[in-house]
Design a protein around this motif. Structure first.
Motif, PDB file in Angstrom:
ATOM      1  N   LEU A 219     -63.738 101.948 -78.186  1.00 14.46           N
ATOM      2  CA  LEU A 219     -64.925 100.645 -77.944  1.00 14.46           C
ATOM      3  C   LEU A 219     -63.833  99.911 -78.461  1.00 14.46           C
ATOM      4  CD1 LEU A 219     -67.815 101.529 -79.982  1.00 14.46           C
ATOM      5  CD2 LEU A 219     -68.234 101.241 -77.628  1.00 14.46           C
ATOM      6  N   ARG A 220     -62.885  99.436 -79.236  1.00 18.36           N
ATOM      7  CA  ARG A 220     -61.776  98.749 -79.573  1.00 18.36           C
ATOM      8  C   ARG A 220     -60.873  98.273 -78.171  1.00 18.36           C
ATOM      9  NH1 ARG A 220     -60.046 100.139 -84.480  1.00 18.36           N
ATOM     10  NH2 ARG A 220     -58.033 101.110 -83.659  1.00 18.36           N
TER      11      ARG A 220
ATOM     12  N   ALA B 258     -56.842 108.368 -84.474  1.00 17.39           N
ATOM     13  CA  ALA B 258     -58.291 108.499 -85.092  1.00 17.39           C
ATOM     14  C   ALA B 258     -58.009 108.373 -86.616  1.00 17.39           C
ATOM     15  CB  ALA B 258     -59.018 108.851 -84.351  1.00 17.39           C
TER      16      ALA B 258
ATOM     17  N   HIS C  98     -64.387 107.359 -80.507  1.00 21.73           N
ATOM     18  CA  HIS C  98     -65.457 106.116 -80.203  1.00 21.73           C
ATOM     19  C   HIS C  98     -64.815 104.821 -80.864  1.00 21.73           C
ATOM     20  CE1 HIS C  98     -69.530 105.467 -79.171  1.00 21.73           C
ATOM     21  NE2 HIS C  98     -69.422 104.837 -79.948  1.00 21.73           N
ATOM     22  N   ALA C  99     -65.141 104.038 -82.156  1.00 25.38           N
ATOM     23  CA  ALA C  99     -64.305 103.194 -82.780  1.00 25.38           C
ATOM     24  C   ALA C  99     -63.164 103.101 -81.985  1.00 25.38           C
ATOM     25  CB  ALA C  99     -64.278 103.495 -84.271  1.00 25.38           C
TER      26      ALA C  99
ATOM     27  N   THR D 189     -60.865 106.445 -88.831  1.00 24.27           N
ATOM     28  CA  THR D 189     -61.879 105.653 -88.241  1.00 24.27           C
ATOM     29  C   THR D 189     -62.001 107.043 -86.756  1.00 24.27           C
ATOM     30  OG1 THR D 189     -62.645 104.377 -86.407  1.00 24.27           O
ATOM     31  CG2 THR D 189     -60.541 104.570 -86.013  1.00 24.27           C
ATOM     32  N   SER D 190     -63.000 107.191 -86.053  1.00 25.34           N
ATOM     33  CA  SER D 190     -63.304 107.685 -85.017  1.00 25.34           C
ATOM     34  C   SER D 190     -62.824 107.471 -84.185  1.00 25.34           C
ATOM     35  CB  SER D 190     -65.488 107.816 -85.002  1.00 25.34           C
ATOM     36  OG  SER D 190     -65.700 106.601 -84.079  1.00 25.34           O
TER      37      SER D 190
END
Length: 66
Positions: A31-32, A19, A27-28, A24-25
């Motif tokens: 999700l991806r 990350a 979390h992102a 980015t996070s």
């Protein structure tokens, strides 16, 4: 929908590092990853279903060609 996800320590560290590298996070990224998995397995399910349908459709012909 909220959900808890328990990762091993090594997974958490690797995810955190990735990350930071990507800016980015965590979390992102997760999700991806879920989206990628769902798309890939949906495609595989379609291929399996189509394969079974084609086997049934052409079974008689294949038996005659043996």
């Amino acid at each position: 929908m909220a959900m808890n996800l328990r990762l091993r320590d090594d997974q958490t560290e690797a995810l955190k590092q990735r990350a930071e590298e990507e800016g980015t996070s965590m979390h992102a990224i997760l999700l991806r990853a879920v989206d990628d998995y769902l798309a890939r397995t949906a495609h595989q399910a379609i291929v399996r279903k189509t394969g079974k349908e084609q086997v049934a459709k052409w079974a008689e012909l294949m038996d005659r060609l043996k």
